[in-house]
Design a protein around this motif. Structure first.
Motif, mmCIF file in Angstrom:
data_model
loop_
_atom_site.group_PDB
_atom_site.id
_atom_site.type_symbol
_atom_site.label_atom_id
_atom_site.label_comp_id
_atom_site.label_asym_id
_atom_site.label_seq_id
_atom_site.Cartn_x
_atom_site.Cartn_y
_atom_site.Cartn_z
ATOM 1 N N ASN A 27 2.249 8.620 -3.729
ATOM 2 C CA ASN A 27 1.383 9.320 -4.674
ATOM 3 C C ASN A 27 1.182 8.469 -5.932
ATOM 4 N N ILE A 28 0.485 9.026 -6.905
ATOM 5 C CA ILE A 28 0.140 8.269 -8.106
ATOM 6 C C ILE A 28 1.369 7.938 -8.939
ATOM 7 N N GLU A 29 2.309 8.865 -9.055
ATOM 8 C CA GLU A 29 3.499 8.597 -9.866
ATOM 9 C C GLU A 29 4.309 7.432 -9.294
ATOM 10 N N THR A 30 4.491 7.449 -7.971
ATOM 11 C CA THR A 30 5.257 6.373 -7.349
ATOM 12 C C THR A 30 4.547 5.030 -7.535
ATOM 13 N N THR A 31 3.251 5.029 -7.336
ATOM 14 C CA THR A 31 2.480 3.796 -7.492
ATOM 15 C C THR A 31 2.569 3.255 -8.911
ATOM 16 N N MET A 32 2.380 4.130 -9.895
ATOM 17 C CA MET A 32 2.432 3.685 -11.291
ATOM 18 C C MET A 32 3.801 3.115 -11.634
ATOM 19 N N GLY A 33 4.846 3.740 -11.141
ATOM 20 C CA GLY A 33 6.193 3.258 -11.414
ATOM 21 C C GLY A 33 6.464 1.912 -10.778
ATOM 22 N N ILE A 34 6.026 1.739 -9.524
ATOM 23 C CA ILE A 34 6.225 0.464 -8.835
ATOM 24 C C ILE A 34 5.521 -0.668 -9.584
ATOM 25 N N ILE A 47 3.634 -3.481 -1.775
ATOM 26 C CA ILE A 47 3.603 -2.022 -1.882
ATOM 27 C C ILE A 47 3.206 -1.522 -0.503
ATOM 28 N N GLN A 48 3.882 -0.516 -0.014
ATOM 29 C CA GLN A 48 3.661 -0.129 1.369
ATOM 30 C C GLN A 48 3.687 1.384 1.558
ATOM 31 N N VAL A 49 3.159 1.802 2.701
ATOM 32 C CA VAL A 49 3.194 3.214 3.067
ATOM 33 C C VAL A 49 3.345 3.296 4.579
ATOM 34 N N LEU A 56 -0.799 13.428 3.750
ATOM 35 C CA LEU A 56 -1.398 14.156 2.630
ATOM 36 C C LEU A 56 -2.682 13.502 2.140
ATOM 37 N N SER A 57 -2.742 12.174 2.171
ATOM 38 C CA SER A 57 -3.818 11.470 1.483
ATOM 39 C C SER A 57 -4.743 10.660 2.390
ATOM 40 N N GLY A 58 -4.204 10.085 3.443
ATOM 41 C CA GLY A 58 -4.972 9.132 4.239
ATOM 42 C C GLY A 58 -4.819 7.725 3.690
ATOM 43 N N TYR A 59 -5.084 6.735 4.524
ATOM 44 C CA TYR A 59 -4.914 5.340 4.137
ATOM 45 C C TYR A 59 -5.890 4.929 3.027
ATOM 46 N N GLU A 60 -7.110 5.448 3.068
ATOM 47 C CA GLU A 60 -8.116 5.039 2.087
ATOM 48 C C GLU A 60 -7.696 5.413 0.675
ATOM 49 N N TYR A 61 -7.132 6.607 0.510
ATOM 50 C CA TYR A 61 -6.688 7.034 -0.820
ATOM 51 C C TYR A 61 -5.585 6.116 -1.324
ATOM 52 N N ILE A 62 -4.650 5.765 -0.458
ATOM 53 C CA ILE A 62 -3.574 4.854 -0.864
ATOM 54 C C ILE A 62 -4.167 3.515 -1.300
ATOM 55 N N TYR A 63 -5.101 2.988 -0.525
ATOM 56 C CA TYR A 63 -5.735 1.721 -0.899
ATOM 57 C C TYR A 63 -6.422 1.836 -2.260
ATOM 58 N N ASP A 64 -7.226 2.862 -2.443
ATOM 59 C CA ASP A 64 -7.954 3.018 -3.706
ATOM 60 C C ASP A 64 -7.006 3.102 -4.893
ATOM 61 N N ALA A 95 -8.701 -0.733 8.752
ATOM 62 C CA ALA A 95 -9.995 -0.166 8.362
ATOM 63 C C ALA A 95 -10.013 0.200 6.883
ATOM 64 N N ALA A 96 -8.844 0.521 6.339
ATOM 65 C CA ALA A 96 -8.733 0.869 4.915
ATOM 66 C C ALA A 96 -8.456 -0.355 4.045
ATOM 67 N N ASP A 97 -8.546 -1.551 4.625
ATOM 68 C CA ASP A 97 -8.405 -2.813 3.898
ATOM 69 C C ASP A 97 -6.990 -3.131 3.446
ATOM 70 N N PHE A 98 -5.981 -2.664 4.195
ATOM 71 C CA PHE A 98 -4.608 -3.113 3.945
ATOM 72 C C PHE A 98 -4.558 -4.616 4.210
ATOM 73 N N THR A 99 -3.666 -5.307 3.515
ATOM 74 C CA THR A 99 -3.625 -6.766 3.593
ATOM 75 C C THR A 99 -2.389 -7.307 4.313
#
Length: 279
Positions: A27-34, A47-49, A56-64, A95-99
């Protein structure tokens, strides 16, 4: 900085004698902290999922979410699929542009693990780094445990890596997923695996290993260490402490910001433990 390939994170860490943390977000809190911890330390990072955490979110939301936050960051970071248990998961992350991608068919037979991993390699363009797993890591990932755990067989390593064409090899050498108080790395086995492997190694289960062991991993060809449970516990604990202090607390933003600080501290501590030279 835009997201970079897993190859670039590996190359940066190898050339600078560093070890990359691989921190799971949800989620956003975890991402901001990392990312805040990455900025403090300057160490290239994954950063991974995992597929279990995109429900809850889908891969695209995580990428964005991750790519937006990293736009103002100068440290190389790759977005990695953790424990892709199926080719469908690999395709969805690509498809969600993970690298960077992990394929994990380690519970299958040796031959089937190779066959599935080869298919994942074929799905990934050359610029996408691929991690595969040899030996099945024990413990629990999101309350899911393998049917059986097995250590990595050094005699299989070179053939497996060559057959798959993977860029990183996740190994089972005493490490376990989640909080396992008695988890310990078998450094003799890890040394044998390192000697046999033509690619850098990955250790999962960083949350449950003692600091003194984590601080030695860079000496054994390990380029990536996964940490998930520590971060999740920090967030849950932060919210729980806020509720216990005031059951009528209604300022979600204040509680969320406190959670970001707690996660940042955990991630920074882990990065510094992995890399004694930056302390």
């Amino acid at each position: 900085m835009p997201l970079v390939s897993g190859h670039e994170v590996i190359s940066e860490c190898t050339s600078r004698g560093l070890l990359a943390g691989a921190f799971n977000t949800t989620n956003i809190e975890t991402t901001m902290g990392i990312v805040a911890a990455i900025e403090r330390t300057g160490v290239p990072t994954f950063i991974q999922v995992a597929p279990t955490n995109v429900a809850l979110s889908g891969y695209e939301y995580i990428y964005d979410m991750v790519s937006r936050r990293l736009a103002s960051t100068d440290v190389p970071v790759a977005l990695h699929l953790d424990h892709g248990k199926s080719l469908d998961a690999v395709e969805a992350a690509l498809a969600a542009d993970f690298t960077s991608i992990m394929i994990d068919d380690s519970e299958a037979s040796y031959e089937d693990n190779i066959a599935t991993s080869v298919k994942a390699r074929a799905l990934c363009p050359p610029e996408i780094a691929l991690e595969a797993e040899l030996g099945s890591i024990g413990g629990k990932e999101d309350d899911v445990a393998p049917e059986f755990a097995s250590t990595t067989d050094p005699s299989q390593v070179a053939h497996f890596v060559d057959a798959v064409g993977c860029d990183m090899l996740a190994v089972s050498v005493g490490n376990q997923h989640g909080f396992v108080p008695n988890a310990r790395i078998d450094f003799d086995l890890l040394a044998q695996v390192q000697e046999a492997s033509p690619v850098p190694l990955v250790v999962h289960g960083g949350s449950g290993l003692p600091d003194e062991q984590l601080a030695r991993l860079h000496q054994f060809g390990v380029v990536k260490v996964n940490v998930a449970s520590d971060l999740r516990n920090a967030m849950i604990r932060s919210f729980g402490e806020a509720y216990n202090a005031n059951p009528k607390e209604a300022s979600l933003i204040r509680v969320s910001k406190n959670a970001v600080v707690a996660i940042t501290d955990v991630v920074e501590a882990r990065i510094r433990t992995f890399n004694p030279s930056i302390n």
